[in-house]
Design a protein around this motif. Structure first.
Motif, short mmCIF file in Angstrom:
data_model
loop_
_atom_site.label_atom_id
_atom_site.label_comp_id
_atom_site.label_asym_id
_atom_site.label_seq_id
_atom_site.Cartn_x
_atom_site.Cartn_y
_atom_site.Cartn_z
N ALA A 74 -31.03 -44.49 2.28
CA ALA A 74 -29.85 -44.48 1.40
C ALA A 74 -28.61 -44.03 2.16
CB ALA A 74 -30.10 -43.57 0.20
N ASP A 75 -28.73 -43.29 3.19
CA ASP A 75 -27.73 -42.78 4.13
C ASP A 75 -26.64 -41.88 3.55
OD1 ASP A 75 -25.46 -44.36 3.38
OD2 ASP A 75 -25.96 -45.92 4.80
N GLY A 76 -26.83 -41.43 2.32
CA GLY A 76 -25.93 -40.42 1.80
C GLY A 76 -24.52 -40.86 1.50
N ASN A 77 -24.28 -42.11 1.36
CA ASN A 77 -22.93 -42.59 1.12
C ASN A 77 -22.67 -42.99 -0.33
OD1 ASN A 77 -21.91 -42.22 3.69
ND2 ASN A 77 -22.83 -44.11 4.40
N GLY A 78 -23.08 -42.16 -1.23
CA GLY A 78 -22.72 -42.38 -2.61
C GLY A 78 -23.83 -42.75 -3.56
N GLU A 79 -25.00 -43.06 -3.05
CA GLU A 79 -26.10 -43.37 -3.94
C GLU A 79 -26.52 -42.09 -4.68
OE1 GLU A 79 -26.17 -44.10 -0.75
OE2 GLU A 79 -26.61 -46.21 -0.48
N THR A 80 -26.71 -42.19 -5.98
CA THR A 80 -27.25 -41.06 -6.72
C THR A 80 -28.74 -41.01 -6.47
OG1 THR A 80 -25.55 -41.30 -8.41
CG2 THR A 80 -27.50 -40.03 -9.01
N LEU A 81 -29.22 -39.87 -6.04
CA LEU A 81 -30.65 -39.71 -5.74
C LEU A 81 -31.32 -38.94 -6.86
CD1 LEU A 81 -30.39 -38.80 -1.95
CD2 LEU A 81 -30.94 -41.02 -2.95
N PHE A 82 -32.51 -39.40 -7.25
CA PHE A 82 -33.27 -38.80 -8.33
C PHE A 82 -34.59 -38.27 -7.80
CE2 PHE A 82 -30.53 -42.06 -10.06
CZ PHE A 82 -29.90 -41.40 -11.10
N ASP A 83 -35.10 -37.22 -8.41
CA ASP A 83 -36.35 -36.61 -7.95
C ASP A 83 -37.58 -37.48 -8.22
OD1 ASP A 83 -35.12 -34.36 -6.89
OD2 ASP A 83 -35.25 -33.26 -8.78
N THR A 84 -37.52 -38.30 -9.27
CA THR A 84 -38.67 -39.14 -9.62
C THR A 84 -38.22 -40.55 -9.96
OG1 THR A 84 -38.55 -38.67 -11.99
CG2 THR A 84 -39.86 -37.13 -10.63
N ALA A 85 -39.17 -41.47 -9.91
CA ALA A 85 -38.88 -42.85 -10.31
C ALA A 85 -38.52 -42.90 -11.79
CB ALA A 85 -40.09 -43.74 -10.03
N ALA A 86 -39.19 -42.08 -12.59
CA ALA A 86 -38.93 -42.05 -14.04
C ALA A 86 -37.48 -41.65 -14.33
CB ALA A 86 -39.90 -41.11 -14.74
N LEU A 87 -36.97 -40.65 -13.63
CA LEU A 87 -35.58 -40.24 -13.83
C LEU A 87 -34.61 -41.33 -13.40
CD1 LEU A 87 -35.56 -36.51 -12.66
CD2 LEU A 87 -35.04 -37.37 -14.93
N CYS A 88 -34.89 -41.97 -12.28
CA CYS A 88 -34.04 -43.06 -11.80
C CYS A 88 -33.98 -44.17 -12.83
CB CYS A 88 -34.57 -43.59 -10.47
SG CYS A 88 -33.64 -44.98 -9.79
N CYS A 89 -35.14 -44.57 -13.32
CA CYS A 89 -35.20 -45.65 -14.31
C CYS A 89 -34.50 -45.25 -15.61
CB CYS A 89 -36.65 -46.03 -14.59
SG CYS A 89 -37.43 -46.86 -13.18
N ALA A 90 -34.69 -44.02 -16.04
CA ALA A 90 -34.08 -43.56 -17.29
C ALA A 90 -32.55 -43.60 -17.19
CB ALA A 90 -34.56 -42.15 -17.62
N LYS A 91 -32.00 -43.24 -16.04
CA LYS A 91 -30.55 -43.22 -15.87
C LYS A 91 -29.97 -44.60 -15.59
CE LYS A 91 -29.74 -38.82 -16.24
NZ LYS A 91 -28.90 -38.24 -17.26
N LYS A 92 -30.65 -45.39 -14.80
CA LYS A 92 -30.10 -46.67 -14.37
C LYS A 92 -30.50 -47.85 -15.25
CE LYS A 92 -27.83 -45.10 -10.92
NZ LYS A 92 -26.39 -45.22 -10.83
N PHE A 93 -31.59 -47.68 -16.01
CA PHE A 93 -32.06 -48.77 -16.86
C PHE A 93 -32.22 -48.31 -18.29
CE2 PHE A 93 -33.55 -49.76 -12.55
CZ PHE A 93 -33.02 -51.04 -12.40
N SER A 94 -31.34 -47.47 -18.77
CA SER A 94 -31.44 -46.91 -20.12
C SER A 94 -31.33 -47.98 -21.20
CB SER A 94 -30.37 -45.84 -20.32
OG SER A 94 -29.08 -46.41 -20.17
N PHE A 95 -30.79 -49.14 -20.86
CA PHE A 95 -30.65 -50.23 -21.83
C PHE A 95 -31.96 -50.99 -22.03
CE2 PHE A 95 -29.59 -51.62 -17.59
CZ PHE A 95 -30.28 -52.82 -17.46
N MET A 96 -32.98 -50.69 -21.22
CA MET A 96 -34.27 -51.38 -21.32
C MET A 96 -35.33 -50.43 -21.89
SD MET A 96 -34.26 -53.21 -17.59
CE MET A 96 -35.68 -54.21 -17.86
N ASP A 97 -36.41 -50.99 -22.39
CA ASP A 97 -37.53 -50.16 -22.84
C ASP A 97 -38.37 -49.73 -21.67
OD1 ASP A 97 -36.89 -50.20 -25.50
OD2 ASP A 97 -38.10 -51.98 -25.92
#
Length: 115
Positions: free
Chosen positions: A92-115
């Motif tokens: 990811a190289d630290g240039n602005g990507e939001t990093l999440f501790d788990t896949a579940a958190l990433c999906c919840a934040k980035k794909f909240s419009f999906m089930d």
């Protein structure tokens, strides 16, 4: 950093000149990075601000949103990834990507419009 005010015979490479008197000044690189460049990884911002060059980025194995519309891990894809890297997406190289501790958190934040 405005290094014109110093008595150094040869200014450091990161020294610049303030051309706009309205420029907000900070006491530390850390304060400037957090207030003005919050989308950049804080350690990278501070390193570049104080030395003029970034240290080599070390992947975190945390999760981030990929342009492939999925959450992947911040892992080096060259060679064999570590056992903790189950879904390598590249560094990811630290240039602005939001990093999440788990896949579940990433999906919840980035794909909240999906089930």
């Amino acid at each position: 950093q405005d290094c014109n005010a110093t008595a150094a015979a040869v200014p450091e490479p990161w020294c610049g000149t303030i051309t706009d008197i309205g420029t907000k000044m900070y006491d530390t690189a850390s304060a400037c990075c957090s207030k003005q460049l919050s989308w950049i990884d804080s350690a990278t911002c501070e390193e570049v601000s104080t030395t003029g060059a970034a240290a080599e980025y070390v992947p975190t194995e945390k999760w981030y949103y990929s342009i492939d519309n999925k959450c992947v891990q911040d892992c080096d894809t060259v060679g064999t990834p570590s056992a903790a890297c189950v879904s390598p997406g590249g560094v990811a190289d630290g240039n602005g990507e939001t990093l999440f501790d788990t896949a579940a958190l990433c999906c919840a934040k980035k794909f909240s419009f999906m089930d």
